[in-house]
Structures are given as structure tokens and as C-alpha cells.
Write an enzyme that holds these catalytic residues in place. Sequence first.
Site, mmCIF file in Angstrom:
data_model
loop_
_atom_site.group_PDB
_atom_site.id
_atom_site.type_symbol
_atom_site.label_atom_id
_atom_site.label_comp_id
_atom_site.label_asym_id
_atom_site.label_seq_id
_atom_site.Cartn_x
_atom_site.Cartn_y
_atom_site.Cartn_z
ATOM 1 N N GLU A 186 -6.438 -0.856 -5.843
ATOM 2 C CA GLU A 186 -7.266 0.203 -5.243
ATOM 3 C C GLU A 186 -6.950 1.662 -5.408
ATOM 4 O OE1 GLU A 186 -8.178 -1.174 -0.907
ATOM 5 O OE2 GLU A 186 -6.450 -2.626 -1.193
ATOM 6 N N HIS A 197 0.830 -1.119 0.057
ATOM 7 C CA HIS A 197 0.147 -0.095 -0.044
ATOM 8 C C HIS A 197 0.722 1.327 0.081
ATOM 9 C CE1 HIS A 197 -4.340 -0.824 1.244
ATOM 10 N NE2 HIS A 197 -4.012 -2.124 0.643
#
Length: 321
Positions: A107, A38
Site C-alpha cells: 500500500e 505498517h
Amino acid sequence: MMQIGYTMMTEQAGPRELVEHVVEAERAGFDFSVISDHSFPWLESQGHAPYAWSVLGAAAQATSRIPLMSFVTCPTFRYHPAVIAQKAATVQLLSEGRFRLGLGSGENLNEHIVGEGWPSARVRLDMLEEAVEIIRALFGGGYVSHHGPHYQVDDARLWDLPDPPPPLGIAVSGSLSCALAGRHADLLVATEPKSELVEAFDRNGGAGKPRVGQLPICYDTDREAAVARAHDQFRWSVGGWRLNSELPLPVGFEQATEHVRPEDVAEQIPCGDDVEAVVEAARPYAEAGFTELALVQIGGAHQLPFLHWAESKLLPALRDL
């Protein structure tokens, strides 16, 4: 017997701590490990987002047995697929063959930082398929040039090429991604114990290949503290993949989950120190045909107590499952 893995959750711990945790997970007897990739945490209360690939390199040197895996990396926006191929090949060499490359369509939370926009899910899957083809070609050796609808590659080559290259996993959430995974993946990656995902993967060429799931839990001897921590740091998980893949910043997850109650989170995530509750939460994965399950312990400061508990009580119970 389903293998049980440990998750290095980069959203909730710094890089040095993550390496310390996976070293302890290896000592405790976990069968494999995975790491999230991330650029942002889902919620600000999680508080971290170190570069996963640096952590993987350090983990490869600090451990000797436990397999490593990205869970998962998006090879379409932040990272060009040719760069992913080089990184994965290097980690495979550093770990002496213990690395698996998990890939997914990404994402918005992480990919928005490069300012390339966020297309529809169908376009993102098309980009993922093209990226996988480029990575496979580079793993095959020699010079690679590619001129496709989404990516350009001019005379790329991996000069340090592992033999064998890392197996490729692809994350799935529906029929289209299952078909893509069946065509291209060496293993399935999913975060929900849905048998229809496994069946679709099998129909499209995945029969007999590993299937890796993931299960969040929140161990604590004080169940109320565990519920509170799970609500504080993991309530984003009740939103479902369709919502979670679209939101661009932690503030969006804060707003989307403002009405989620602690008891709502506790209904989905085992909280406390009840071994049987974790076993029952893991059982649907085994019944759906998953061969591996990576556990997520919620709370960066609560990893070592969890790992000690897992070694003495949880892992033996899960292996009976």
C-alpha cells in the site's frame, strides 16, 4: 473445520501491548495469529505503527504454541527482498518453526516513506513476483546473485537458515494476483470471502493449499459504543482495496471516508456481543473454501475483554461452523 486466528493489529496498539495480547490469545485457544506490517495507521485515531518484525521476535519468545504470520509484508519498497528473507528466516528459528511469511504488493500508505514512487498495480505485481523468486532462492541455501529488472542481489546468503524455511503466503485481490499466488505461494491470503479468488488460485496451482482470510469485528457489551468505535477506527475498510492501496497518508483516508456513516460500517462489521452475528459473518469464508480465518478486534484498549469473550463463547461457536 476452519481454523480461527487472532490478529495483532499494529495500527491500534503499541509493541508491548501487542505481545501481551498474543500471549493471551494463545492462552484463550486461538489456532494461529497474524500481524500487520505498517509504517502508518490508516486513520490517526488508531494511533500506532510499531515495527512488526521486532514484535514478531518478542512474540516468538513470549509464546510457545501459537503459529505466527506476517499479514502481510510488502517485499518491494521499504524492504529489499534479500532483507525480508533474512528477517523471515530469523523469526522462523526464534519461533521454532511456527512462522509463515505472508507477502503482498503493498500500500502506498506504508511504502511512500522511501521516496521510490508508486507504480501501477501491474508493475507492483511484477516486482512482487521477482521478490518472491529472490526470497525462495535464498531459502534454498548457498550464495545468491540476481540481476533483474527491479532488483540487484550480489552474493547474498542466509547464514542462519531454518529447516524447513517459512511457508510463503501471497495476498490476492484479482485474477493476476491469484495466478501469481498459484505459481509461487504455499498458501493464499485474502481479506474478502470471494470464491472466485479461491477458484483462480486453484486453477493456477494452488489446489489443496491453505487459504487464509481475515474478518474485522468490534466486540463490546454496549453495541452503540462498538459501532462508534468501529466507525472511528475502521471506516477506512469500506473503501475497497483499489482505493486503499493508492492513498499515501492518513489524511487521505480521513477525506475519503468523511461521508461514511456509523450505520454503513455496522452493515459490514459485526458490532456488539452477538455471537451469532460473528458466525454469520464468518460463514461466507467457510463456504468460499477458506481453511483459516483471522479475526480482528477493533480497538487496541479492548483486546483483553474480547479475548475472554472469545474463549468462553465465540471460539466454540465458530468451531461448530
